[in-house]
Design a protein around this motif. Structure first.
Motif, short mmCIF file in Angstrom:
data_model
loop_
_atom_site.label_atom_id
_atom_site.label_comp_id
_atom_site.label_asym_id
_atom_site.label_seq_id
_atom_site.Cartn_x
_atom_site.Cartn_y
_atom_site.Cartn_z
N THR A 92 0.82 -1.20 0.00
CA THR A 92 0.00 0.00 0.00
C THR A 92 0.86 1.25 0.00
O THR A 92 0.55 2.24 -0.68
N THR A 103 -7.43 -2.10 -8.89
CA THR A 103 -8.87 -1.89 -9.02
C THR A 103 -9.48 -1.91 -7.63
O THR A 103 -8.88 -2.42 -6.69
N GLY A 104 -10.67 -1.36 -7.53
CA GLY A 104 -11.36 -1.44 -6.24
C GLY A 104 -11.29 -0.16 -5.44
O GLY A 104 -10.81 0.90 -5.89
N ARG A 105 -11.74 -0.26 -4.17
CA ARG A 105 -11.91 0.92 -3.33
C ARG A 105 -10.58 1.53 -2.88
O ARG A 105 -10.47 2.75 -2.76
N THR A 106 -9.58 0.68 -2.64
CA THR A 106 -8.31 1.21 -2.12
C THR A 106 -7.64 2.14 -3.11
O THR A 106 -7.22 3.25 -2.76
N GLU A 148 -9.00 3.75 -5.56
CA GLU A 148 -9.81 4.95 -5.74
C GLU A 148 -9.61 5.92 -4.58
O GLU A 148 -9.56 7.15 -4.78
N TYR A 149 -9.49 5.39 -3.38
CA TYR A 149 -9.24 6.24 -2.21
C TYR A 149 -7.87 6.91 -2.32
O TYR A 149 -7.72 8.10 -2.04
#
Length: 338
Positions: free
Chosen positions: A32, A81-84, A86-87
């Motif tokens: 991350t 892809t996904g929420r992470t 995008e955040y």
């Protein structure tokens, strides 16, 4: 096409996390942390987020990984892809003062491109470059590639609509009617030589005449070129029709008119139809390179009775003041020095 590897100076200049950026990265761990740090530096350089891992240079990933103390291999487990993701992208935009391209932004960008760019530049790839530059200057994250294509296409259409409306308003009503009739394939009785009566019934339309190659240079081709010029002049196009239009835009219209059939031309709105045909005819009237070359070559050849027919007709279409471009050395009409 292979990408040129980044050198150390480029890595230091563009891929070094700054102090305020390090504070954003420090609260994250492992994949991350690296998955945030590398796109952050990419965004500062290109004004947008990377679309996937493949857009990130390997040497840049290694360089950033060493500075944030994460193994470069950790990036392979980052979820693109996904929420992470995008955040993370929202955090990066907020930190850099960028915003996503809204509907209102897209409309403003389209209007800007139509007014400031597409009036002079008709190549979509160059208009796209201006779109991306405008986004960067306005701190707007560029839209997706498909949306960029739609904005560029809309700008080009809007610019052409306003330009052709302007150009088609300049000829007289009579000239406009004649041009429209050309696309319809109608016989142009009043488009023949001044005072010379109607054209021959089976003669090809004026646009087709202008498109025709002149063939071998001789008296007959010179007479044909003169007939073309007379027919074009009879349309009555203003001399300053394209005075404030970029030459390459006019050239683009002329090229379109040269390849489109009358049936295709008739599908266009009247302003575009008039503009395309006017560009084709105006070029011949204004410069007529084939006409000039034919006249020069033919008149150099001989002043016998056979060629006097062409000379007399030429004098009817040329002004009294000689055109320097058509002045040629005159051979003596009898023996001796000229």
């Amino acid at each position: 096409m292979a990408r040129t590897p980044l050198d150390l100076d480029e890595l230091v200049e563009h891929w070094t996390p700054l102090k305020d950026e390090q504070a954003l990265v420090s609260g994250k761990r492992g994949a991350t942390r690296l998955g945030f740090a590398v796109p952050l530096k990419f965004y500062t350089q290109y004004g947008r987020s990377p679309r996937n891992r493949a857009e990130l240079p390997g040497e840049a990933v290694e360089f950033v990984a060493r500075q944030v103390q994460v193994l470069a291999s950790e990036l392979e487990s980052y979820d693109w892809t996904g929420r992470t993701v995008e955040y993370h992208r929202a955090q990066i935009r907020e930190h850099l003062g960028f915003s996503e391209c809204s509907v209102a932004d897209a409309e403003k960008l389209t209007a800007y491109l139509a007014e400031r760019v597409a009036h002079k530049e008709r190549r979509s790839e160059q208009v796209r470059v201006e779109l991306l530059a405008r986004c960067r200057a306005g701190s707007i994250e560029p839209p997706t590639p498909d949306r960029c294509d739609r904005i560029v296409a809309a700008a080009l259409r809007a610019a052409e609509k306003s330009l052709t409306a302007l150009i088609s308003s300049r000829p007289t009503a009579e000239s406009t009617e004649r041009i429209v009739a050309l696309a319809a394939g109608a016989d142009q009785d009043d488009a023949g030589p001044a005072g010379g009566g109607a054209e021959v019934e089976d003669a090809p339309p004026v646009p087709a005449k202008v498109k025709e190659a002149s063939g071998n240079v001789n008296l007959e081709t010179m007479l044909t070129e003169i007939d073309k010029l007379l027919a074009v002049r009879a349309i009555g196009l203003p001399r300053d029709l394209f005075i404030d239009v970029a030459p390459k835009v006019v050239a683009g219209w002329r090229a379109r008119a040269a390849v489109e059939s009358p049936s295709h031309l008739r599908t266009h709105p009247v302003p575009l139809r008039v503009t395309l045909l006017a560009a084709l005819l105006h070029e011949f009237k204004s410069r007529g390179p084939v006409y000039r070359r034919t006249v020069q070559t033919t008149l150099k050849a001989s002043y016998t009775n056979h060629y006097r027919r062409g000379l007399m007709k030429l004098l009817d279409v040329r002004p009294v003041r000689p055109d320097p471009a058509l002045l040629v050395p005159c051979p003596p009409l009898w023996g001796g020095e000229p």
